[in-house]
Design a protein around this motif. Structure first.
Motif, mmCIF file in Angstrom:
data_model
loop_
_atom_site.group_PDB
_atom_site.id
_atom_site.type_symbol
_atom_site.label_atom_id
_atom_site.label_comp_id
_atom_site.label_asym_id
_atom_site.label_seq_id
_atom_site.Cartn_x
_atom_site.Cartn_y
_atom_site.Cartn_z
ATOM 1 N N PHE A 1 6.603 3.526 -3.999
ATOM 2 C CA PHE A 1 7.789 3.566 -3.116
ATOM 3 C C PHE A 1 9.023 3.232 -3.960
ATOM 4 N N PHE A 2 8.867 2.213 -4.796
ATOM 5 C CA PHE A 2 9.951 1.844 -5.695
ATOM 6 C C PHE A 2 10.216 2.970 -6.706
ATOM 7 N N ALA A 3 9.118 3.510 -7.293
ATOM 8 C CA ALA A 3 9.273 4.574 -8.294
ATOM 9 C C ALA A 3 9.994 5.772 -7.682
ATOM 10 N N LEU B 1 -3.513 13.376 -6.091
ATOM 11 C CA LEU B 1 -3.948 12.035 -6.516
ATOM 12 C C LEU B 1 -3.036 11.464 -7.596
ATOM 13 N N GLY B 2 -1.793 11.922 -7.636
ATOM 14 C CA GLY B 2 -0.865 11.481 -8.686
ATOM 15 C C GLY B 2 -0.629 9.975 -8.683
ATOM 16 N N PHE B 3 -0.742 9.348 -7.524
ATOM 17 C CA PHE B 3 -0.606 7.879 -7.432
ATOM 18 C C PHE B 3 -1.929 7.256 -7.009
ATOM 19 N N GLY B 4 -3.059 7.954 -7.232
ATOM 20 C CA GLY B 4 -4.351 7.436 -6.790
ATOM 21 C C GLY B 4 -4.462 7.562 -5.278
ATOM 22 N N HIS B 5 -5.392 6.796 -4.691
ATOM 23 C CA HIS B 5 -5.600 6.910 -3.248
ATOM 24 C C HIS B 5 -6.339 5.663 -2.770
ATOM 25 N N GLY B 6 -5.967 5.203 -1.561
ATOM 26 C CA GLY B 6 -6.724 4.106 -0.949
ATOM 27 C C GLY B 6 -6.217 2.727 -1.326
ATOM 28 N N GLU C 1 13.639 4.963 -7.390
ATOM 29 C CA GLU C 1 14.257 4.882 -8.717
ATOM 30 C C GLU C 1 14.440 6.285 -9.313
ATOM 31 N N LEU C 2 13.407 7.125 -9.167
ATOM 32 C CA LEU C 2 13.471 8.493 -9.689
ATOM 33 C C LEU C 2 14.586 9.276 -9.006
ATOM 34 N N LYS C 3 14.714 9.087 -7.687
ATOM 35 C CA LYS C 3 15.742 9.848 -6.960
ATOM 36 C C LYS C 3 17.145 9.369 -7.326
ATOM 37 N N GLY D 1 3.022 -7.101 -17.054
ATOM 38 C CA GLY D 1 2.070 -6.196 -16.411
ATOM 39 C C GLY D 1 2.800 -5.195 -15.531
ATOM 40 N N MET D 2 3.802 -5.691 -14.829
ATOM 41 C CA MET D 2 4.570 -4.827 -13.937
ATOM 42 C C MET D 2 5.344 -3.779 -14.761
ATOM 43 N N SER D 3 5.978 -4.226 -15.858
ATOM 44 C CA SER D 3 6.701 -3.256 -16.696
ATOM 45 C C SER D 3 5.733 -2.221 -17.231
ATOM 46 N N LEU E 1 -8.365 12.175 -14.884
ATOM 47 C CA LEU E 1 -9.207 11.336 -14.039
ATOM 48 C C LEU E 1 -8.358 10.239 -13.413
ATOM 49 N N VAL E 2 -8.566 9.982 -12.130
ATOM 50 C CA VAL E 2 -7.864 8.875 -11.455
ATOM 51 C C VAL E 2 -8.881 8.056 -10.670
ATOM 52 N N MET E 3 -8.369 7.064 -9.962
ATOM 53 C CA MET E 3 -9.215 6.192 -9.141
ATOM 54 C C MET E 3 -10.386 5.629 -9.975
ATOM 55 N N ASP F 1 -13.850 -1.781 -7.554
ATOM 56 C CA ASP F 1 -12.696 -2.536 -8.012
ATOM 57 C C ASP F 1 -11.981 -1.810 -9.153
ATOM 58 N N LEU F 2 -10.651 -1.845 -9.121
ATOM 59 C CA LEU F 2 -9.863 -1.229 -10.202
ATOM 60 C C LEU F 2 -9.577 -2.238 -11.321
ATOM 61 N N THR F 3 -9.192 -3.475 -10.920
ATOM 62 C CA THR F 3 -8.747 -4.462 -11.907
ATOM 63 C C THR F 3 -9.779 -4.665 -13.023
ATOM 64 N N GLU G 1 1.175 -8.602 -9.155
ATOM 65 C CA GLU G 1 2.232 -7.634 -9.372
ATOM 66 C C GLU G 1 2.313 -6.531 -8.328
ATOM 67 N N ASP G 2 1.409 -6.545 -7.320
ATOM 68 C CA ASP G 2 1.440 -5.423 -6.395
ATOM 69 C C ASP G 2 2.331 -5.650 -5.175
ATOM 70 N N GLU G 3 3.087 -6.754 -5.165
ATOM 71 C CA GLU G 3 4.023 -6.959 -4.051
ATOM 72 C C GLU G 3 5.370 -6.358 -4.405
HETATM 73 C C1 HEM Z 1 5.904 7.696 -11.420
HETATM 74 C C2 HEM Z 1 5.541 6.457 -11.622
HETATM 75 C C3 HEM Z 1 4.147 5.937 -11.397
HETATM 76 C C4 HEM Z 1 2.946 6.583 -11.416
HETATM 77 C C5 HEM Z 1 2.673 8.064 -11.692
HETATM 78 C C6 HEM Z 1 1.925 5.592 -11.126
HETATM 79 C C7 HEM Z 1 0.571 5.882 -11.029
HETATM 80 C C8 HEM Z 1 -0.391 4.939 -10.701
HETATM 81 C C9 HEM Z 1 -1.798 5.245 -10.539
HETATM 82 C C10 HEM Z 1 -2.433 6.632 -10.733
HETATM 83 C C11 HEM Z 1 -2.429 4.097 -10.239
HETATM 84 C C12 HEM Z 1 -3.942 3.905 -9.992
HETATM 85 C C13 HEM Z 1 -4.239 4.204 -8.524
HETATM 86 C C14 HEM Z 1 -5.700 4.285 -8.172
HETATM 87 O O1 HEM Z 1 -6.536 4.029 -9.040
HETATM 88 O O2 HEM Z 1 -6.035 4.603 -6.991
HETATM 89 C C15 HEM Z 1 -1.431 3.042 -10.201
HETATM 90 C C16 HEM Z 1 -1.688 1.719 -9.943
HETATM 91 C C17 HEM Z 1 -0.742 0.729 -9.981
HETATM 92 N N1 HEM Z 1 0.621 0.883 -10.150
HETATM 93 FE FE1 HEM Z 1 1.596 2.634 -10.430
HETATM 94 N N2 HEM Z 1 2.528 4.375 -10.958
HETATM 95 C C18 HEM Z 1 3.884 4.531 -11.097
HETATM 96 C C19 HEM Z 1 4.858 3.568 -10.974
HETATM 97 C C20 HEM Z 1 4.606 2.237 -10.728
HETATM 98 C C21 HEM Z 1 5.628 1.231 -10.588
HETATM 99 C C22 HEM Z 1 7.127 1.495 -10.648
HETATM 100 C C23 HEM Z 1 4.979 0.043 -10.403
HETATM 101 C C24 HEM Z 1 5.552 -1.337 -10.221
HETATM 102 C C25 HEM Z 1 6.767 -1.581 -9.836
HETATM 103 C C26 HEM Z 1 3.553 0.310 -10.393
HETATM 104 C C27 HEM Z 1 2.571 -0.630 -10.197
HETATM 105 C C28 HEM Z 1 1.213 -0.350 -10.091
HETATM 106 C C29 HEM Z 1 0.199 -1.375 -9.898
HETATM 107 C C30 HEM Z 1 0.439 -2.876 -9.797
HETATM 108 C C31 HEM Z 1 -1.047 -0.698 -9.816
HETATM 109 C C32 HEM Z 1 -2.432 -1.318 -9.616
HETATM 110 C C33 HEM Z 1 -2.802 -1.353 -8.135
HETATM 111 C C34 HEM Z 1 -4.082 -2.110 -7.850
HETATM 112 O O3 HEM Z 1 -4.596 -2.776 -8.748
HETATM 113 O O4 HEM Z 1 -4.574 -2.042 -6.708
HETATM 114 N N3 HEM Z 1 3.368 1.645 -10.597
HETATM 115 N N4 HEM Z 1 -0.195 3.584 -10.466
#
Ligand code: HEM
Length: 516
Positions: A457-459, A444-449, A462-464, A300-302, A370-372, A117-119, A141-143
């Motif tokens: 997708f939103f980021a 793994l910049g956005f994690g995995h799984g 927004e970035l583009k 949390g979302m911000s 470190l991620v994930m 679990d991440l939370t 916040e993940d929707e």
């Molecule tokens: C460039 C921008 C962003 C980066 C680099 C980033 C990176 C990450 C990473 C590394 C994680 C953890 C993933 C994992 O442990 O597998 C994460 C989780 C998360 N991010 Fe982002 N994020 C970005 C933008 C955003 C934006 C714009 C939102 C909301 C609109 C967001 C909402 C979340 C949420 C809610 C989680 C937790 C997911 C969960 O608990 O399962 N992130 N993000």
């Protein structure tokens, strides 16, 4: 490029701890009370598995100095761990827990393990049970969806003009600070709608809460968990974030209530409810009438969105300042794609060079080593067949073997190659890994799984949109005398919050972006 450790509280990667004299008295009193409990709890925190421990902490009462020093030593420790135990898991005693560090080869195997679990790792490190830290509680916040490209573009134009004006003369800026404001505005446009995204009070909270809550969490971690529910009432850092949360409530609740009232009255008249296209609606739709804390969800979302997006945008702008030859190529791509398709999601998808530049910027310098980060909710198996005990924390080393800087996966991995991911497009087996939003062990910049970033997708959109406006309407270069740096704090990597650029509005942009 130099690596430095900076102390600028404008960004969450650097924490300064401003404690007043009266606070110190409280701290010493409570510290005395805590000593015996701490001694026991630290003895109990020793790893119990047979895997190697990189940095055994020995007996310590509080270990405060070691934990503070950890922010500066973490990067070096991870490098040591990689060399000492190549491709193998090992324990690292961090400033918050005993962490099992896994190589990227484990990422695929653990990515959808329901027992990891991440939370709870976030809730544990950021005291989610303490008032003021509600935004760290697991929520809804993940929707996140990505359906508002055109309003995003309009708000970006407004925000850039607010910060950078319309003058054609060069002016010097601290780029992180300015881009943070722009990202806060355009993100709020999507999270809370058109009124609050121009409300200065909300913008102040949404920018500061992340940094202030990181500082408060750090200070509170000095105390054993059993005392935190009491101590936080006396700490000025905790008082400050409680106040921010209360101020946020005053701003957000009326907007949400007005929206719900409007929706109910339109429905009562039998009319179609308008689509407001913002997270007020998305969160309500997902809740399906169940009660939830809308204010902590929004904060949390911000927190997840704003500094992360600012970091990647600022880093990319700096990479473009270092590679000015790319700017014309990107402008040509923007003109071609947007002239043909306008502000549509498909146009953003077709900005393939821009996508590659962003993904390469993130590959070379992601937001963390470190991620994930996960916690085992019950005893579970790791991909190598070994056991992870219930309660054990683990995380993946992004730069370990087969990871983001691996020569097995990438040619010349230490070089910034802006076309790297663009070349992978259309190639069998590689196309699915080429997109900014694609995740995998080698990126793994956005994690995995199952817990990978749902906001990516939103980021990405927004970035583009922001880069289109910046590239077409502005030009920039580093300020004279400024040398690019990057910073490191604990496991966090970040762009230099002090980076200085010269920027001006272009007098003859190739295309009028608002007219598309
Ligand atoms: C460039 C921008 C962003 C980066 C680099 C980033 C990176 C990450 C990473 C590394 C994680 C953890 C993933 C994992 O442990 O597998 C994460 C989780 C998360 N991010 Fe982002 N994020 C970005 C933008 C955003 C934006 C714009 C939102 C909301 C609109 C967001 C909402 C979340 C949420 C809610 C989680 C937790 C997911 C969960 O608990 O399962 N992130 N993000």
């Amino acid at each position: 490029m130099e690596t430095v450790e900076l102390h600028i509280p404008a960004s969450p990667w650097t924490l300064a701890l401003p404690l007043g004299a009266d606070t110190r008295t409280y701290l010493y009193l409570i510290l005395c009370l805590a000593l015996s409990i701490l001694a026991c709890s630290h003895l109990l925190r020793k790893p119990t598995s047979s895997r190697p421990v990189l940095n055994p902490s020995g007996f310590e009462i509080i270990g405060l100095q070691r934990r503070i020093d950890f922010n500066n030593t973490a990067g070096g420790l991870i490098t040591q761990g990689r060399e000492k135990f190549p491709g193998k898991p090992y324990h690292l005693i961090t400033d918050t827990c005993d962490l099992l560090v896994l190589p990227p080869t484990f990422a695929e195997g653990i990515r959808n393990n329901p027992d990891l679990d991440l939370t709870s790792t976030v809730e544990e490190d950021f005291h989610a049970y303490v008032p003021g830290f509600e935004a760290f509680r697991g929520g809804r916040e993940d929707e996140i969806t990505n359906m508002i490209t055109e309003p995003l573009s309009r708000e970006t134009d407004f925000a850039l003009k607010q910060r950078f004006g319309v003058s054609n003369d060069w002016k010097e800026y601290k780029v992180y600070e300015e881009i943070l404001d722009v990202v806060a505005r355009i993100s709020t446009r999507v999270f809370l709608g058109p009124e609050l995204c121009r409300n200065e009070e909300w913008l102040r909270i949404t920018k500061n809460y992340t940094v202030d809550s990181f500082i408060a969490a750090f200070v509170l971690r000095i105390f054993p968990r059993s005392l935190r529910s009491l101590v936080h009432w006396f700490l000025p850092q905790c008082r400050s974030i409680r106040q921010q949360l209360a101020d946020a409530r005053k701003l957000i609740l009326p907007a949400v209530q007005a929206r719900r009232k409007l929706r109910a009255s339109v429905q009562a008249e039998g009319k179609v409810v308008p689509d407001f296209n913002d997270a007020i609606d998305w969160l309500d739709q997902e809740a399906k009438g169940d009660p939830y804390d809308v204010v902590s969800c929004q904060l949390g979302m911000s927190m997840a969105a704003i500094h992360t997006t600012t970091d990647l945008l600022t880093e990319t702008m700096q990479n473009l300042a270092m590679h000015p030859e790319l700017v014309e190529e990107l402008r040509r791509e923007i003109v071609e794609v947007l002239s043909a398709g306008g502000w549509k999601k498909t146009s953003l998808y077709n900005l393939k060079l821009m996508d590659s530049v962003l993904k390469e910027s993130q590959r070379v310098r992601p937001a963390g080593t470190l991620v994930m980060q996960r916690k085992a909710t019950r005893t579970t198996k790791l991909p190598d067949g070994s056991t992870l005990a219930k309660g054990q924390r683990c995380a993946v080393d992004s730069f370990g073997p087969s990871g983001m800087a691996s020569s097995e996966v990438y040619d010349n991995p230490s070089a910034f190659d802006p076309h790297r991911f663009e070349r992978m497009r259309g190639q069998p087996g590689l196309d699915s890994k080429a997109h900014l939003v694609a995740t995998g062990p080698a990126h793994l910049g956005f994690g995995h799984g199952q817990h990978s970033c749902p906001g990516r997708f939103f980021a990405s959109n927004e970035l583009k949109v922001a880069l289109c406006h910046l590239l077409i309407d502005y030009e920039w270069r580093f300020a004279d005398g400024y040398t690019p740096k990057r910073m490191e704090n604990g496991f966090m990597l970040g762009t230099d919050p002090e980076a200085r650029i010269l920027l001006r509005r272009r007098s003859q942009p190739e295309v009028e972006l608002l007219g598309l």
